[in-house]
Write a protein that holds these residues in place. Structure first.
Motif, short mmCIF file in Angstrom:
data_model
loop_
_atom_site.label_atom_id
_atom_site.label_comp_id
_atom_site.label_asym_id
_atom_site.label_seq_id
_atom_site.Cartn_x
_atom_site.Cartn_y
_atom_site.Cartn_z
N ALA A 197 0.86 -1.19 0.00
CA ALA A 197 0.00 0.00 0.00
C ALA A 197 0.89 1.23 0.00
O ALA A 197 0.97 1.97 0.99
CB ALA A 197 -0.93 -0.01 1.20
N PRO A 198 1.59 1.50 -1.10
CA PRO A 198 2.55 2.60 -1.13
C PRO A 198 1.89 3.95 -1.42
O PRO A 198 0.71 4.03 -1.78
CB PRO A 198 3.48 2.21 -2.27
CG PRO A 198 2.58 1.47 -3.22
CD PRO A 198 1.58 0.74 -2.36
N HIS A 199 2.67 5.00 -1.26
CA HIS A 199 2.31 6.34 -1.70
C HIS A 199 3.43 6.84 -2.62
O HIS A 199 4.57 6.38 -2.52
CB HIS A 199 2.17 7.31 -0.52
CG HIS A 199 1.01 7.01 0.37
ND1 HIS A 199 1.01 5.96 1.26
CD2 HIS A 199 -0.19 7.62 0.51
CE1 HIS A 199 -0.14 5.93 1.92
NE2 HIS A 199 -0.89 6.94 1.48
N ALA A 200 3.09 7.75 -3.48
CA ALA A 200 4.10 8.40 -4.33
C ALA A 200 4.14 9.88 -3.98
O ALA A 200 3.10 10.49 -3.70
CB ALA A 200 3.76 8.21 -5.81
N TYR A 201 5.34 10.43 -3.97
CA TYR A 201 5.46 11.87 -3.72
C TYR A 201 6.21 12.52 -4.89
O TYR A 201 7.06 11.92 -5.54
CB TYR A 201 6.16 12.16 -2.39
CG TYR A 201 7.62 11.75 -2.33
CD1 TYR A 201 8.63 12.65 -2.65
CD2 TYR A 201 7.98 10.47 -1.93
CE1 TYR A 201 9.97 12.28 -2.59
CE2 TYR A 201 9.30 10.08 -1.86
CZ TYR A 201 10.30 10.99 -2.19
OH TYR A 201 11.62 10.62 -2.13
N PHE A 202 5.87 13.76 -5.14
CA PHE A 202 6.44 14.53 -6.24
C PHE A 202 6.75 15.91 -5.68
O PHE A 202 5.85 16.61 -5.21
CB PHE A 202 5.46 14.62 -7.41
CG PHE A 202 4.99 13.28 -7.91
CD1 PHE A 202 5.60 12.67 -9.00
CD2 PHE A 202 3.94 12.61 -7.28
CE1 PHE A 202 5.17 11.43 -9.46
CE2 PHE A 202 3.50 11.38 -7.73
CZ PHE A 202 4.11 10.78 -8.83
N GLN A 203 8.01 16.32 -5.71
CA GLN A 203 8.38 17.55 -5.05
C GLN A 203 9.35 18.38 -5.90
O GLN A 203 10.00 17.89 -6.82
CB GLN A 203 8.99 17.28 -3.68
CG GLN A 203 10.34 16.60 -3.72
CD GLN A 203 10.84 16.25 -2.32
OE1 GLN A 203 10.09 16.18 -1.34
NE2 GLN A 203 12.15 16.03 -2.19
N ILE A 204 9.41 19.67 -5.56
CA ILE A 204 10.34 20.61 -6.17
C ILE A 204 11.29 21.07 -5.09
O ILE A 204 10.87 21.43 -3.98
CB ILE A 204 9.59 21.81 -6.77
CG1 ILE A 204 8.67 21.35 -7.90
CG2 ILE A 204 10.57 22.87 -7.28
CD1 ILE A 204 7.68 22.41 -8.34
N GLN A 205 12.57 21.05 -5.40
CA GLN A 205 13.59 21.53 -4.45
C GLN A 205 14.23 22.79 -5.03
O GLN A 205 14.54 22.86 -6.21
CB GLN A 205 14.66 20.47 -4.21
CG GLN A 205 15.80 20.96 -3.31
CD GLN A 205 16.80 19.87 -3.00
OE1 GLN A 205 16.55 18.99 -2.18
NE2 GLN A 205 17.94 19.91 -3.68
N ARG A 206 14.44 23.77 -4.16
CA ARG A 206 15.06 25.04 -4.60
C ARG A 206 15.54 25.81 -3.39
O ARG A 206 14.98 25.65 -2.30
CB ARG A 206 14.04 25.89 -5.37
CG ARG A 206 14.62 27.10 -6.10
CD ARG A 206 13.51 28.00 -6.61
NE ARG A 206 13.97 29.02 -7.52
CZ ARG A 206 14.56 30.15 -7.16
NH1 ARG A 206 14.78 30.40 -5.88
NH2 ARG A 206 14.93 31.04 -8.08
N ASP A 207 16.57 26.65 -3.58
CA ASP A 207 16.96 27.54 -2.49
C ASP A 207 16.09 28.78 -2.52
O ASP A 207 15.20 28.92 -3.37
CB ASP A 207 18.46 27.88 -2.57
CG ASP A 207 18.81 28.77 -3.76
OD1 ASP A 207 17.88 29.28 -4.45
OD2 ASP A 207 20.01 28.97 -4.03
N ASP A 208 16.34 29.71 -1.60
CA ASP A 208 15.48 30.89 -1.49
C ASP A 208 16.05 32.10 -2.23
O ASP A 208 15.61 33.23 -2.00
CB ASP A 208 15.24 31.25 -0.03
CG ASP A 208 16.55 31.45 0.73
OD1 ASP A 208 17.63 31.33 0.12
OD2 ASP A 208 16.50 31.72 1.95
#
Length: 551
Positions: A197-208
Motif C-alpha cells: 500500500a505505497p504512496h508516491a510523492y512529487f516535489q520541487i527543491q530550490r533555495d530561497d
C-alpha cells in the motif's frame, strides 16, 4: 487651488510610483482552514515525506534512507523541440532544464535555464513504503532514444530501481512535442507474497535565492504556491515556510502545487479526483526548501501491478498553455487585486498582437484604444485644467492682495470659481477613475512572458528589458515636461518646483523599467499632450472671443 494641485500631484505619483514599490514586498495569502490538523510533520532532513494519517491506506511510513554517494550518480540529457532536460540516475531527478525558445536575461547568446545547480533547483519524486526507492535511491537507465525524433509526438525515458524482494519498480518520464508538460509515472509490480500500500510523492527543491536577471526597481514574487478549488490561489513566502507559519490547504482531491518566479513556473499537477496532500518544508542546516504533493497508490496484491502518474509543467507562464494543463494554473501570472480588469486587458493585447504580429505595436494600438475609451473623461479633466490655466493670473492677484487674510482669500477664490463655473476638483475625479485601468495595464505588461525577447523597432529588441540606449525614458521625460507646461502653473512657488521636478524623478526610475512599460507611458503621454493642447487652444480661443465681444 493649492489643495487641488497637491491632489493632482499625489494622484499622478500614485498611478506610477506605487507600482514598483508594491513589488518590494508581496502580500501574504489570506489564512485558510487547516484541513489536515492530524497530519504528521514531513521530515526536514531531505528524506521522503511521511503521509498524514488521513491519506494512509494501511501502509507504514518510510524509514529515512541514506543518500547515494554523489560520485556514483550519473546524468544524461534529453532533447525535445522546446527543451533540453538533464536527468540524474539518483532518484531519476530532473536536475537541469534549458528552455530553447527563451534566452538568459543578461546573456542573449545563451538559452534560459530553469532547473539549475546554482539554486539547486530540481524536480524530484519517489515512493513511500518500506524498502521502496525514493529520490535518494540509485536507478538504472534503460537504453532508449535521448532525442525526440522527427515525426514523433513523444519520447519516453525509463529508469528502474530495486525494491523489496520480489517487487519491481520503474519510473517513466514522457516528453511531448510542442509541450512543456512532462508525465512522471511510477510502475510497481508486486512479485512478493504480501500486499503493498505505497504512496508516491512529487516535489520541487530550490533555495530561497532570487532568479537571475532581476530588476532592482521591480520585485516580483518568487516562492511556492498551492491552488485548490475551495481556497483558490495561495502563495507562501520562504520565510513562512522556514518558521512553519505558511498557510495553505494541506489535503484535497484537486488542485496543484507550483514554484513561481517572474515569467516562469514549475508545477506538479495530479490527476483530477485523486486524493492528495500538499507539503512545504525547509531542510535542516541549509537554505534549501522542498514543496510537493503526496498521492496514494491503490493497494497492490501479490502477483498484481499498479501505476500512478503526475504531470510536471516546467516552462514559461504562457497563459493559453497554462489553462490547458490545469484549472487555475494561469493564476501564477499574478495581477494582484486588479485581476478582474487586467485579464480582459491581456486578452485584448493578445488579440491585437494576432492581427499586427508585433507586441510593441500591439502595446501602441491598445494604448490608443484605451485612450479613446476614456476620451470623454479625459476631455472633462483637460477642460477643467484649461479653465484653471485661464484664471491663474487672477488667482495670483488674489493671493497677493489677501496674503495676510487666508479666510478672505478662500472666499474670493470660491467666488471666482463660481463666477467662472470652475470645479476645483474637476481635473482630479476623471483621472482618479482611470487609475485602476492604467495600473492593471501596467501589471499586464510587467507580467507577460510574451514580452520577453520580443522586438519592437530598431534598438528595442526585448520589450521585457530596459531600453539599452535610454531613448524611450528620455522621450518620456520630455513628454512629461510638455504636459506640465500645458497645465496651469500653481501660484505656490514650492508646488511649481515640485511639479517641474516630477518628470525627472520618474524619468530616472524608468531607466530600469522594461521597454514595453516605458513605451506604454510614452504613447499615453503623447496622446494626452495632443488632446490637452487641442482642448486648451479651443478654450482659450473661446475665452478670447467672449472677451472681445464684451469689449
Amino acid at each position: 487651488m493649492d489643495t487641488r494641485r497637491l491632489i493632482l500631484v499625489m494622484i499622478f505619483a500614485f498611478s506610477s510610483f506605487m507600482l514598483w514599490e508594491n513589488w518590494q514586498q508581496y502580500k501574504h495569502p489570506k489564512p485558510v482552514a487547516e484541513v489536515a490538523a492530524n497530519a504528521a510533520p514531513a521530515a526536514a532532513n531531505g528524506a521522503a515525506p511521511t503521509p498524514s494519517v488521513s491519506l494512509q491506506a494501511g501502509g507504514t511510513p518510510v524509514a529515512s534512507e541514506p543518500a547515494a554517494p554523489a560520485s556514483t550518480a550519473e546524468t544524461f540529457s534529453i532533447d525535445t523541440d522546446l527543451m533540453k532536460v538533464t536527468i540524474s540516475t539518483q532518484g531519476g531527478d530532473l536536475v537541469g532544464l534549458e528552455l530553447l525558445n527563451y534566452k538568459e536575461n543578461d546573456a542573449k547568446d545563451k538559452n534560459f535555464v530553469l532547473f539549475d545547480t546554482k539554486h539547486q533547483y530540481s524536480a524530484q519524486s519517489g515512493l513511500i513504503g518500506e524498502g521502496l526507492p525514493s529520490h535518494r535511491s540509485m536507478f538504472r537507465r534503460i537504453d532508449g532514444p535521448t532525442q525526440l525524433a522527427a515525426g514523433s509526438d513523444e519520447l519516453k525515458v525509463r529508469l528502474e530501481a530495486d525494491g523489496p524482494e520480489g517487487v519491481r519498480i520503474a519510473k517513466v518520464l514522457t516528453f511531448k512535442r510542442g509541450s512543456y508538460a512532462i508525465d512522471v509515472a511510477w510502475e510497481i509490480i508486486n512479485g512478493s507474497g504480501k500486499p503493498l500500500a505505497p504512496h508516491a510523492y512529487f516535489q520541487i527543491q530550490r533555495d530561497d535565492g532570487e532568479p537571475a536577471g532581476g530588476n532592482m526597481m521591480m520585485h516580483t514574487f518568487t516562492g511556492p504556491a498551492v491552488y485548490t478549488d475551495a481556497e483558490k490561489y495561495q502563495k507562501s513566502s520562504f520565510g513562512d515556510v522556514a518558521d512553519k507559519s505558511a498557510k495553505f490547504t494541506k489535503t484535497a482531491d484537486n488542485g496543484w502545487l507550483a514554484m513561481v518566479q517572474h515569467y516562469f513556473v514549475s508545477a506538479w499537477v495530479p490527476q483530477a479526483g485523486v486524493q492528495r496532500e500538499y507539503y512545504m518544508r525547509k531542510l535542516d542546516g541549509s537554505n534549501l526548501y522542498q514543496m510537493g504533493v503526496i498521492v496514494p497508490v491503490a493497494e497492490i496484491g501479490p502477483g498484481t501491478s499498479a501505476n500512478t502518474s503526475v504531470t510536471l509543467f516546467a516552462g514559461p507562464q504562457e497563459q493559453a498553455a497554462l489553462k490547458q494543463i490545469a484549472p487555475g494554473l494561469d493564476l501564477v501570472v499574478d495581477y494582484g487585486w486588479l485581476t478582474v480588469i487586467a485579464a480582459p486587458i491581456f486578452w485584448a493585447l493578445q488579440f491585437i498582437h494576432d492581427i499586427v504580429g508585433n507586441w510593441g505595436w500591439a502595446i501602441v494600438v491598445l494604448t490608443i484604444l484605451i485612450k479613446l475609451a476614456f476620451f470623454p473623461l479625459s476631455a472633462a479633466s483637460y477642460k477643467s485644467m484649461a479653465k484653471m490655466r485661464m484664471v491663474t493670473p487672477r488667482l495670483v492677484q488674489l493671493k497677493e492682495r489677501y496674503s495676510d487674510d487666508k479666510q478672505r482669500l478662500n472666499q474670493e477664490m470660491m467666488k471666482l470659481y463660481q463666477t467662472e463655473k470652475i470645479n476645483p476638483l474637476g481635473g482630479c475625479l476623471p483621472i482618479l477613475i482611470q487609475i485602476p485601468v492604467f495600473i492593471a495595464l501596467y501589471w499586464v505588461l510587467l507580467g507577460a512572458v510574451e514580452m520577453r525577447d520580443a522586438p519592437w523597432i530598431g534598438w528595442i529588441t526585448d520589450l521585457a528589458s530596459p531600453d539599452p540606449w535610454y531613448i524611450l525614458p528620455v522621450i518620456m521625460i520630455i513628454s512629461m515636461v510638455i504636459q506640465m507646461k500645458l497645465n496651469p502653473t500653481p501660484p505656490d512657488p514650492i508646488q511649481a518646483k515640485v511639479m517641474m521636478a516630477m518628470p525627472f524623478v520618474f524619468g530616472i526610475m524608468f531607466l530600469w523599467f522594461p521597454a514595453g512599460l516605458v513605451l506604454y507611458w510614452v504613447v499615453n503621454n503623447v496622446l494626452s499632450i495632443a488632446q490637452q493642447w487641442q482642448i486648451t487652444r479651443m478654450m482659450e480661443a473661446g475665452g478670447k472671443a467672449a472677451n472681445d465681444a464684451k469689449a
